[in-house]
Design a protein around this motif. Structure first.
Motif, mmCIF file in Angstrom:
data_model
loop_
_atom_site.group_PDB
_atom_site.id
_atom_site.type_symbol
_atom_site.label_atom_id
_atom_site.label_comp_id
_atom_site.label_asym_id
_atom_site.label_seq_id
_atom_site.Cartn_x
_atom_site.Cartn_y
_atom_site.Cartn_z
ATOM 1 N N GLY A 174 0.780 -1.323 -0.197
ATOM 2 C CA GLY A 174 0.060 0.026 0.094
ATOM 3 C C GLY A 174 0.920 1.271 0.078
ATOM 4 N N LEU A 175 1.958 1.566 0.980
ATOM 5 C CA LEU A 175 2.792 2.529 0.874
ATOM 6 C C LEU A 175 3.544 2.607 -0.324
ATOM 7 C CD1 LEU A 175 3.387 4.656 2.868
ATOM 8 C CD2 LEU A 175 5.253 3.087 3.979
ATOM 9 N N SER A 176 3.919 1.620 -1.000
ATOM 10 C CA SER A 176 4.817 1.578 -2.065
ATOM 11 C C SER A 176 4.116 2.066 -3.326
ATOM 12 C CB SER A 176 5.404 0.136 -2.393
ATOM 13 O OG SER A 176 6.172 -0.268 -1.373
ATOM 14 N N TRP A 177 2.823 1.602 -3.478
ATOM 15 C CA TRP A 177 1.916 2.378 -4.507
ATOM 16 C C TRP A 177 1.806 3.751 -4.286
ATOM 17 C CZ3 TRP A 177 -1.483 -2.728 -3.714
ATOM 18 C CH2 TRP A 177 -1.097 -3.530 -4.602
ATOM 19 N N VAL A 178 1.447 4.437 -2.919
ATOM 20 C CA VAL A 178 1.419 5.659 -2.902
ATOM 21 C C VAL A 178 2.773 6.354 -3.154
ATOM 22 C CG1 VAL A 178 1.030 7.563 -1.154
ATOM 23 C CG2 VAL A 178 -0.429 5.274 -1.251
ATOM 24 N N LEU A 179 3.638 5.817 -2.884
ATOM 25 C CA LEU A 179 5.304 6.471 -2.983
ATOM 26 C C LEU A 179 5.638 6.557 -4.429
ATOM 27 C CD1 LEU A 179 7.032 5.164 0.409
ATOM 28 C CD2 LEU A 179 6.212 7.646 -0.199
ATOM 29 N N ALA A 180 5.293 5.153 -5.140
ATOM 30 C CA ALA A 180 5.719 5.204 -6.542
ATOM 31 C C ALA A 180 4.978 6.056 -7.202
ATOM 32 C CB ALA A 180 5.484 3.776 -7.059
ATOM 33 N N SER A 181 3.767 6.459 -7.026
ATOM 34 C CA SER A 181 2.901 7.546 -7.709
ATOM 35 C C SER A 181 3.528 8.849 -7.458
ATOM 36 C CB SER A 181 1.291 7.407 -7.417
ATOM 37 O OG SER A 181 0.603 8.507 -7.782
ATOM 38 N N LEU A 182 3.475 9.144 -6.071
ATOM 39 C CA LEU A 182 3.911 10.438 -5.910
ATOM 40 C C LEU A 182 5.429 10.715 -6.248
ATOM 41 C CD1 LEU A 182 2.933 10.591 -2.196
ATOM 42 C CD2 LEU A 182 2.013 11.844 -3.875
ATOM 43 N N GLY A 183 6.368 9.651 -6.585
ATOM 44 C CA GLY A 183 7.849 9.949 -6.971
ATOM 45 C C GLY A 183 7.666 10.346 -8.394
ATOM 46 N N VAL A 184 6.590 10.302 -9.134
ATOM 47 C CA VAL A 184 6.658 10.717 -10.556
ATOM 48 C C VAL A 184 6.278 12.275 -10.479
ATOM 49 C CG1 VAL A 184 5.342 10.565 -12.626
ATOM 50 C CG2 VAL A 184 5.601 8.332 -11.333
ATOM 51 N N TYR A 185 5.377 12.615 -9.829
ATOM 52 C CA TYR A 185 4.800 14.017 -9.743
ATOM 53 C C TYR A 185 5.809 14.805 -8.784
ATOM 54 C CZ TYR A 185 0.724 12.027 -11.619
ATOM 55 O OH TYR A 185 -0.045 11.163 -12.499
ATOM 56 N N LEU A 186 6.425 14.165 -7.851
ATOM 57 C CA LEU A 186 7.416 15.249 -7.032
ATOM 58 C C LEU A 186 8.625 14.491 -6.563
ATOM 59 C CD1 LEU A 186 7.368 17.455 -5.117
ATOM 60 C CD2 LEU A 186 6.521 16.086 -3.279
ATOM 61 N N ARG A 187 9.700 14.980 -7.390
ATOM 62 C CA ARG A 187 10.901 13.970 -7.191
ATOM 63 C C ARG A 187 11.541 14.075 -5.806
ATOM 64 N NH1 ARG A 187 11.987 13.351 -12.978
ATOM 65 N NH2 ARG A 187 10.039 13.146 -13.696
ATOM 66 N N ASP A 188 11.137 14.837 -4.949
ATOM 67 C CA ASP A 188 11.732 15.055 -3.851
ATOM 68 C C ASP A 188 11.273 13.804 -2.813
ATOM 69 O OD1 ASP A 188 13.083 17.388 -4.214
ATOM 70 O OD2 ASP A 188 11.484 18.663 -3.497
ATOM 71 N N VAL A 189 10.323 13.046 -3.269
ATOM 72 C CA VAL A 189 9.928 12.214 -2.516
ATOM 73 C C VAL A 189 10.882 11.104 -2.029
ATOM 74 C CG1 VAL A 189 8.184 10.089 -2.304
ATOM 75 C CG2 VAL A 189 7.429 12.315 -3.236
ATOM 76 N N SER A 190 11.742 10.886 -2.887
ATOM 77 C CA SER A 190 12.778 9.555 -2.583
ATOM 78 C C SER A 190 13.811 10.243 -1.513
ATOM 79 C CB SER A 190 13.615 9.518 -3.908
ATOM 80 O OG SER A 190 14.259 10.664 -4.425
ATOM 81 N N GLN A 191 13.942 11.499 -1.410
ATOM 82 C CA GLN A 191 14.815 12.055 -0.316
ATOM 83 C C GLN A 191 14.150 12.182 0.865
ATOM 84 O OE1 GLN A 191 17.903 12.613 -1.298
ATOM 85 N NE2 GLN A 191 17.539 12.308 -3.654
ATOM 86 N N ILE A 192 12.873 12.346 0.775
ATOM 87 C CA ILE A 192 11.981 12.632 2.083
ATOM 88 C C ILE A 192 11.741 11.012 2.691
ATOM 89 C CG2 ILE A 192 9.896 12.890 2.960
ATOM 90 C CD1 ILE A 192 9.732 15.246 0.749
ATOM 91 N N ALA A 193 11.535 10.081 1.747
ATOM 92 C CA ALA A 193 11.606 8.702 2.185
ATOM 93 C C ALA A 193 12.791 8.129 2.931
ATOM 94 C CB ALA A 193 11.046 7.995 1.130
#
Length: 272
Positions: free
Chosen positions: A169-188
């Motif tokens: 569940g969390l991976s689906w959310v983060l994978a989607s957000l990572g497309v629109y907001l590239r900072d997500v990987s750093q935050i994660a």
């Protein structure tokens, strides 16, 4: 524009429908990690063995840490510590990779019809493979140093499966957000590092004052780590009432994550 079903049935059907692709992709991921190395896939066995030795030395010799309640010896401390690391590393590996899953597979978005929703599951199975190798190392070490593992080890799937739902569940959310907001990987990455020390991996939860223990149980990894230790090392049965709630929450999380992914994936091609 193509419509993507977000129903719970589709979540399960898609994984079953693409099972051969998932198997082939997972195998490629596992073997590809060690391609070109002299020892090849044997590194998946030596890595956890090496980390077990390092953490044991650092925490039992340098910091002189002791677990208490039967975990006073260096051997016991190492085995108790390693259980927490196995569980948390399964979670951390998937979540750290999740924001870049779509970004690193842009050809699947743009050029071919590919079931993008299976990418987090492939990542989970790859991490699960390495977790099982680490668990094998733990079981061998426990058998050699202490004796035959407790029969309660058979309860482990009841604890790991809901963790898999939560990760998906969390991976689906983060994978989607990572497309629109590239900072997500750093935050994660930052949150995973903080969460590691907010999870009772290197210390027993009983070492904290009562008020802080309650706060720590808001961490979704606390229950999994504690229950895994109970069944593997201490030989206790799981807390079925807590695990029932955990199953319900994680399955709901998986569905909500899948729902979010299916609703947002229509814009992937435009953004990429």
């Amino acid at each position: 524009m193509r419509q993507f079903s977000a129903s719970p049935i589709e979540m399960c059907v898609s994984l079953w429908r693409n099972r051969e692709l998932i198997h082939a992709s997972t195998k490629r991921e596992v073997l590809g990690r060690y391609r070109g190395s002299a020892l090849g896939i044997m590194w998946s066995f030596f890595n956890p063995l090496f980390m077990l030795a390092v953490y044991t030395f650092v925490f039992s010799e340098v910091f002189n840490s002791r677990w208490g309640s039967g975990g006073d010896s260096k051997t016991n401390f190492a085995l108790v510590l390693f259980i927490g690391l196995i569980v948390f590393n399964l979670f951390a590996e998937c979540i750290n990779r999740a924001p870049c899953l779509i970004l690193s597979n842009q050809n699947y978005v743009k050029k071919v019809i590919f079931p993008l929703e299976i990418l987090p599951f492939i990542s989970l199975l790859t991490a699960f493979y390495h977790a099982m190798i680490s668990l094998l190392v733990w079981l061998i070490s426990y058998t050699l140093l202490i004796g035959i593992p407790h029969a309660t080890v058979l309860y482990l799937p009841l604890i790991i499966l809901p963790l898999g739902f939560f990760i998906m569940g969390l991976s689906w959310v983060l994978a989607s957000l990572g497309v629109y907001l590239r900072d997500v990987s750093q935050i994660a990455g930052l949150l995973i590092s903080a969460l590691m020390f907010m999870t009772p991996i290197f210390y027993p939860i009983t070492a904290l004052p009562e008020n802080y223990r309650k706060i720590l149980y808001f961490n979704p990894m606390t229950l999994v780590v504690e229950q895994s230790r109970d069944i593997l090392f201490w030989g206790k049965t799981p807390d079925f009432s807590m695990m029932g709630i955990y199953w319900l929450v994680t399955i709901t999380m998986a569905f909500l994550g899948f729902l979010w992914f299916q609703k947002t994936r229509k814009g992937f091609a435009d953004v990429l």
